[in-house]
Design a protein around this motif. Structure first.
Motif, PDB file in Angstrom:
ATOM      1  N   PRO A  39       0.775  -1.246   0.000  1.00  0.00           N
ATOM      2  CA  PRO A  39       0.000   0.000   0.000  1.00  0.00           C
ATOM      3  C   PRO A  39       0.808   1.299   0.000  1.00  0.00           C
ATOM      4  N   ARG A  40       2.002   1.321   0.542  1.00  0.00           N
ATOM      5  CA  ARG A  40       2.769   2.569   0.593  1.00  0.00           C
ATOM      6  C   ARG A  40       3.563   2.860  -0.679  1.00  0.00           C
ATOM      7  N   VAL A  41       3.575   1.943  -1.629  1.00  0.00           N
ATOM      8  CA  VAL A  41       4.288   2.181  -2.884  1.00  0.00           C
ATOM      9  C   VAL A  41       3.438   3.113  -3.747  1.00  0.00           C
ATOM     10  N   ARG A  42       4.021   4.249  -4.102  1.00  0.00           N
ATOM     11  CA  ARG A  42       3.318   5.244  -4.914  1.00  0.00           C
ATOM     12  C   ARG A  42       3.568   5.046  -6.402  1.00  0.00           C
ATOM     13  N   SER A  43       4.798   4.750  -6.780  1.00  0.00           N
ATOM     14  CA  SER A  43       5.101   4.546  -8.196  1.00  0.00           C
ATOM     15  C   SER A  43       6.407   3.785  -8.351  1.00  0.00           C
ATOM     16  N   ILE A  44       6.538   3.174  -9.518  1.00  0.00           N
ATOM     17  CA  ILE A  44       7.780   2.504  -9.891  1.00  0.00           C
ATOM     18  C   ILE A  44       8.031   2.801 -11.364  1.00  0.00           C
ATOM     19  N   SER A  45       9.239   3.249 -11.638  1.00  0.00           N
ATOM     20  CA  SER A  45       9.627   3.506 -13.025  1.00  0.00           C
ATOM     21  C   SER A  45      11.035   2.970 -13.252  1.00  0.00           C
ATOM     22  N   LEU A  46      11.347   2.765 -14.520  1.00  0.00           N
ATOM     23  CA  LEU A  46      12.620   2.153 -14.899  1.00  0.00           C
ATOM     24  C   LEU A  46      13.262   2.913 -16.041  1.00  0.00           C
ATOM     25  N   ASP A  47      14.529   2.717 -16.188  1.00  0.00           N
ATOM     26  CA  ASP A  47      15.248   3.132 -17.387  1.00  0.00           C
ATOM     27  C   ASP A  47      16.323   2.087 -17.614  1.00  0.00           C
ATOM     28  N   VAL A  48      16.920   2.120 -18.768  1.00  0.00           N
ATOM     29  CA  VAL A  48      17.916   1.103 -19.097  1.00  0.00           C
ATOM     30  C   VAL A  48      18.993   1.729 -19.977  1.00  0.00           C
ATOM     31  N   ASN A  49      20.225   1.313 -19.732  1.00  0.00           N
ATOM     32  CA  ASN A  49      21.336   1.683 -20.595  1.00  0.00           C
ATOM     33  C   ASN A  49      21.817   0.378 -21.218  1.00  0.00           C
ATOM     34  N   TYR A  50      21.483   0.194 -22.489  1.00  0.00           N
ATOM     35  CA  TYR A  50      21.807  -1.067 -23.159  1.00  0.00           C
ATOM     36  C   TYR A  50      23.308  -1.231 -23.374  1.00  0.00           C
TER      37      TYR A  50
END
Length: 107
Positions: free
Chosen positions: A23-34
């Motif tokens: 419940p306390r997780v507001r957002s998750i985002s990712l990025d990647v350097n191939y």
């Protein structure tokens, strides 16, 4: 411009998070350097996470890492920022909690 690997990373992350969002997780985002073989994982939480909730996020990160060869590295960033603090997402957004005013999250 998105790399075709972005769709795979998004799918891997969303499957990994299926049973690890608390419940306390507001957002998750990712990025990647191939080129460097690095995945960046950023989570915003509504305050400090209890140990068990932090462990749930670590499990999701382990599952994401397991989908890639061993030489790939996952860099994590967990930011405690209570609602309504403004979040800054990485390029690939995989989860955002509904924080609309009309939604009661007190239960």
């Amino acid at each position: 411009m998105n790399n075709p690997g972005d769709l795979e990373l998004r799918a891997v992350a969303q499957i990994s998070l299926t049973t690890h969002i608390t419940p306390r997780v507001r957002s998750i985002s990712l990025d990647v350097n191939y080129d460097l073989k690095e995945i960046f994982f950023r989570a915003y939480t509504d305050g400090k996470l209890p140990e068990s909730a932090h462990e749930a996020l670590m499990c999701a990160q382990t599952e994401i890492s397991a989908a890639y060869p061993a030489e790939w590295k996952l860099q994590e960033e967990i930011i405690a920022l209570p609602e309504p603090g403004q979040m800054e997402y990485l390029r690939l957004v995989v989860y955002v909690r509904c924080e609309d005013d009309w939604v009661d999250r007190s239960i």
